[in-house]
Design a protein around this motif. Sequence first.
Motif, PDB file in Angstrom:
ATOM      1  N   LYS A  63       0.873  -1.368  -0.215  1.00 22.16           N
ATOM      2  CA  LYS A  63       0.035   0.065   0.174  1.00 22.16           C
ATOM      3  C   LYS A  63       0.948   1.303   0.145  1.00 22.16           C
ATOM      4  O   LYS A  63       0.550   2.075  -0.629  1.00 22.16           O
ATOM      5  CB  LYS A  63      -1.113   0.066   1.298  1.00 22.16           C
ATOM      6  CG  LYS A  63      -2.025  -1.031   1.190  1.00 22.16           C
ATOM      7  CD  LYS A  63      -3.202  -0.953   2.183  1.00 22.16           C
ATOM      8  CE  LYS A  63      -4.055  -1.998   1.878  1.00 22.16           C
ATOM      9  NZ  LYS A  63      -5.024  -2.425   3.094  1.00 22.16           N
ATOM     10  N   ALA A  64       1.889   0.976   0.667  1.00 24.02           N
ATOM     11  CA  ALA A  64       2.879   2.350   0.872  1.00 24.02           C
ATOM     12  C   ALA A  64       3.416   2.798  -0.578  1.00 24.02           C
ATOM     13  O   ALA A  64       3.336   3.852  -0.905  1.00 24.02           O
ATOM     14  CB  ALA A  64       4.065   2.300   1.886  1.00 24.02           C
ATOM     15  N   ILE A  65       3.873   1.884  -1.330  1.00 22.04           N
ATOM     16  CA  ILE A  65       4.469   2.228  -2.731  1.00 22.04           C
ATOM     17  C   ILE A  65       3.387   2.661  -3.451  1.00 22.04           C
ATOM     18  O   ILE A  65       3.546   3.571  -4.439  1.00 22.04           O
ATOM     19  CB  ILE A  65       5.170   0.886  -3.273  1.00 22.04           C
ATOM     20  CG1 ILE A  65       6.085   1.092  -4.515  1.00 22.04           C
ATOM     21  CG2 ILE A  65       4.313  -0.302  -3.328  1.00 22.04           C
ATOM     22  CD1 ILE A  65       6.704   0.072  -5.042  1.00 22.04           C
ATOM     23  N   ILE A  66       2.106   1.775  -3.289  1.00 17.69           N
ATOM     24  CA  ILE A  66       1.054   2.485  -4.335  1.00 17.69           C
ATOM     25  C   ILE A  66       0.720   3.955  -4.175  1.00 17.69           C
ATOM     26  O   ILE A  66       0.355   4.715  -4.848  1.00 17.69           O
ATOM     27  CB  ILE A  66      -0.047   1.498  -4.258  1.00 17.69           C
ATOM     28  CG1 ILE A  66       0.201   0.213  -5.034  1.00 17.69           C
ATOM     29  CG2 ILE A  66      -1.432   2.196  -4.909  1.00 17.69           C
ATOM     30  CD1 ILE A  66      -0.784  -1.010  -4.821  1.00 17.69           C
ATOM     31  N   ASP A  67       0.715   4.255  -2.650  1.00 18.05           N
ATOM     32  CA  ASP A  67       0.228   5.559  -2.015  1.00 18.05           C
ATOM     33  C   ASP A  67       1.224   6.529  -2.206  1.00 18.05           C
ATOM     34  O   ASP A  67       1.178   7.796  -1.967  1.00 18.05           O
ATOM     35  CB  ASP A  67      -0.334   5.427  -0.867  1.00 18.05           C
ATOM     36  CG  ASP A  67      -1.635   4.575  -0.570  1.00 18.05           C
ATOM     37  OD1 ASP A  67      -2.157   4.523  -1.674  1.00 18.05           O
ATOM     38  OD2 ASP A  67      -1.697   3.938   0.511  1.00 18.05           O
ATOM     39  N   SER A  68       2.359   6.197  -2.530  1.00 19.41           N
ATOM     40  CA  SER A  68       3.641   7.072  -2.455  1.00 19.41           C
ATOM     41  C   SER A  68       3.558   8.258  -3.350  1.00 19.41           C
ATOM     42  O   SER A  68       4.405   9.271  -3.064  1.00 19.41           O
ATOM     43  CB  SER A  68       4.805   6.329  -2.640  1.00 19.41           C
ATOM     44  OG  SER A  68       5.048   6.038  -4.146  1.00 19.41           O
ATOM     45  N   GLY A  69       2.867   8.130  -4.579  1.00 13.95           N
ATOM     46  CA  GLY A  69       2.942   9.248  -5.585  1.00 13.95           C
ATOM     47  C   GLY A  69       4.026   9.253  -6.260  1.00 13.95           C
ATOM     48  O   GLY A  69       4.354  10.152  -7.102  1.00 13.95           O
ATOM     49  N   GLU A  70       4.930   8.184  -6.150  1.00 11.64           N
ATOM     50  CA  GLU A  70       6.206   8.117  -6.895  1.00 11.64           C
ATOM     51  C   GLU A  70       6.057   7.413  -8.194  1.00 11.64           C
ATOM     52  O   GLU A  70       6.715   7.290  -8.950  1.00 11.64           O
ATOM     53  CB  GLU A  70       7.160   7.237  -6.048  1.00 11.64           C
ATOM     54  CG  GLU A  70       7.698   8.085  -4.706  1.00 11.64           C
ATOM     55  CD  GLU A  70       8.420   9.502  -5.009  1.00 11.64           C
ATOM     56  OE1 GLU A  70       9.210   9.597  -6.121  1.00 11.64           O
ATOM     57  OE2 GLU A  70       8.109  10.286  -4.086  1.00 11.64           O
ATOM     58  N   VAL A  71       5.200   6.461  -8.232  1.00 17.65           N
ATOM     59  CA  VAL A  71       4.660   5.461  -9.148  1.00 17.65           C
ATOM     60  C   VAL A  71       3.578   5.687 -10.040  1.00 17.65           C
ATOM     61  O   VAL A  71       2.467   6.259  -9.577  1.00 17.65           O
ATOM     62  CB  VAL A  71       4.976   3.970  -8.796  1.00 17.65           C
ATOM     63  CG1 VAL A  71       6.146   3.621  -8.244  1.00 17.65           C
ATOM     64  CG2 VAL A  71       3.745   3.667  -7.902  1.00 17.65           C
ATOM     65  N   ASP A  72       3.759   5.547 -11.285  1.00 15.30           N
ATOM     66  CA  ASP A  72       2.640   5.670 -12.301  1.00 15.30           C
ATOM     67  C   ASP A  72       1.902   4.238 -12.349  1.00 15.30           C
ATOM     68  O   ASP A  72       0.807   4.200 -12.597  1.00 15.30           O
ATOM     69  CB  ASP A  72       2.958   6.146 -13.629  1.00 15.30           C
ATOM     70  CG  ASP A  72       3.419   7.477 -13.534  1.00 15.30           C
ATOM     71  OD1 ASP A  72       3.040   8.358 -12.743  1.00 15.30           O
ATOM     72  OD2 ASP A  72       4.607   7.529 -14.171  1.00 15.30           O
ATOM     73  N   ALA A  73       2.797   3.344 -12.228  1.00 12.48           N
ATOM     74  CA  ALA A  73       2.348   1.872 -12.441  1.00 12.48           C
ATOM     75  C   ALA A  73       3.303   0.892 -11.795  1.00 12.48           C
ATOM     76  O   ALA A  73       4.354   1.153 -11.225  1.00 12.48           O
ATOM     77  CB  ALA A  73       2.478   1.503 -14.233  1.00 12.48           C
TER      78      ALA A  73
END
Lengths: 390, 390
Positions: A63-73
Amino acid sequence: MATENKVRFGIIGFGNQGSMYAKFITDGMVPSMDLVAIADIDPAKLTQIEETYPQVQRFDDYKAIIDSGEVDAIITTVPHYLHPEIATYALSKGIHVLNEKPAGVYTKHVKALNEYAKTVDATYAIMFNQRNNPLYQKLKTILDNKEIGDIRRVNWIITTWWRPQAYYDQSAWRATWGGEGGGVLVNQAPHQLDLIQWLTGVPEKVVSRVQYGYQRDIAVEDQVHAIFEYENGATGVFVTSTNEIVGSDRLEIVGDAGKIIVDDSAVATIYRMKESETDINKNMDVDGVRKLMTGQLAFEELYDKEVIQEENVWGLQHSGVLENFAQHILNGTPLIADGQEGINGVRLANAIHLSSWTGEKVSIPEFDDDQYLDLLNQHITDEGKFDTRK
Amino acid sequence: MATENKVRFGIIGFGNQGSMYAKFITDGMVPSMDLVAIADIDPAKLTQIEETYPQVQRFDDYKAIIDSGEVDAIITTVPHYLHPEIATYALSKGIHVLNEKPAGVYTKHVKALNEYAKTVDATYAIMFNQRNNPLYQKLKTILDNKEIGDIRRVNWIITTWWRPQAYYDQSAWRATWGGEGGGVLVNQAPHQLDLIQWLTGVPEKVVSRVQYGYQRDIAVEDQVHAIFEYENGATGVFVTSTNEIVGSDRLEIVGDAGKIIVDDSAVATIYRMKESETDINKNMDVDGVRKLMTGQLAFEELYDKEVIQEENVWGLQHSGVLENFAQHILNGTPLIADGQEGINGVRLANAIHLSSWTGEKVSIPEFDDDQYLDLLNQHITDEGKFDTRK
């Protein structure tokens, strides 16, 4: 959204597959992607990521990586049960998803993901890298063009998935009902279960013989035989296992107007008949029969033969799917494999299991998702290692 | 008994097979036989015999040729239902019998013949000419010597039996339940149904999908798929049909210590492992698994490969069985195929039919001869062309 016309990509799970994709991207094999983040729950893996890819952000939670705002995909290189869960969460946050195969373990789970994916704008694709094998691409075109006519018989023996006991013993979740949800049908053969239906259509009915823990000390299957029935009357055979050192990879597709034989997913021999079998049969008279019965019928004059060989360069299939996924996001390039299509292989695998459990022929169009999940949960309960699924 | 150390031989039935054997013998391909008599019920055939073989005695009735005192031995090249009837009559008169394959159409009939044959002194053999293929002879030795270990998987696709509608329309008995008793399983595939059990043992259970009149206007089967279960847990697949112009003949036999692939009944590739799969599996550690998963495991170092090729000279298989039969009568040479063994292929064919009729898995050791005959008779009654059988 994308920096410098590149998709900012995150890998969830740094195991065999995840680390391979990280290498492909950082090696420049996926020009439209930047690898910006990797997530894993294992602290040892996080240390390894830091050492190998110091420039990449690390997360210990999906969830943290998805919510980070750093990734598009993102891609979901995690145990199979988690594929639908993580994919759904990412899509709900507007993050594009490349799901690992299989799309999930049981149809009910995958159907719910499919329904949800239809309601969002983000891209939902699936890593069917073998569809990106140039040989299968060509065969798909030949079959779609009906160059060998209507299908009568299909036969795939794919036993090149040798796995020793030490492989199964690597992780507590492997080769368990509760942790993995199956054996060769869920882990290795999903490639071919996807390809066989992609090339020749979804079967209607399935009868199977599945051998659980046949040559390995595992609860799940390591040898599988299935017979498929197709809507047009054609018959299919699917054989797979993880216990053959000298494995087979032999696909036969027989149509009314020809035949395709594929050896080792690398060499295809294509027979195109000058006249359909239906017509040859109709037009043959007693003199033809006499020739046939005395060995004088020149079968080889009835068809043309073409051999297609494609070099299967390691890594190009996977990196090509990654690049296609990025190009789709950036430019709308058609997907090699839409995520929605992941259900077909999962349903086939579930049907093969179900037939072996019930001893019955299983209908694909009327597949009972709840019955399958109930029986899967019975196996999980009997195993006693993991929670049941909903 | 025999003149000049030769067996005086009579052919009963002057069709495709009977006329071929007559030619082999009169061409000198069967040195220990004299062709002295031929029987056929068709006056046109008798005229043809007189023209072709004026020196040979003619009979219009099988009992007449057997009772004539002119022959020491006969072969039954007649419709399959008649094989047990004629063989039993000949044996009862002390005449040696080379039965055509299949031994009969249904197990009850063949069992009765087998039981009777045990009570007489005359020789009872069967024309399994493909056992006389030097390639299969070698493979039989390799398998009996356990050179590839215990069998795990067998797969035979044998669809080189193409037959057009005009073939089926030749005679009123062909491809009927009452006249022939089945299609490809009874007429063409008995060779391979015999070989598969001769090479790898009699299966214990059978599940099938049989397609009746699939691509031909016939009541009986022209496409067959079956899964076999063996006593040791191994699995077999058997596929046959009469509707493929580009037919397949591909046999795979996988054992714990190797593998055999036979293409076109002519080329066998034999893989002999240096260590058994069981041992390789047991001894592989995590480092081996890492190599496997990164494509660095050198599978090809784990086995030796040998290719055996045998020229399949037309006629030599059949003439060899004829000569062997004669040599057995004259000198006690061991038979290539004892007639008693004919039951195995018939039972397999019956079990494949029975599974498709009942939708159930069929047991071979507990095969119900009466149930099969009852259902066969139902088919004969529904067809309405011939009398039922007892």
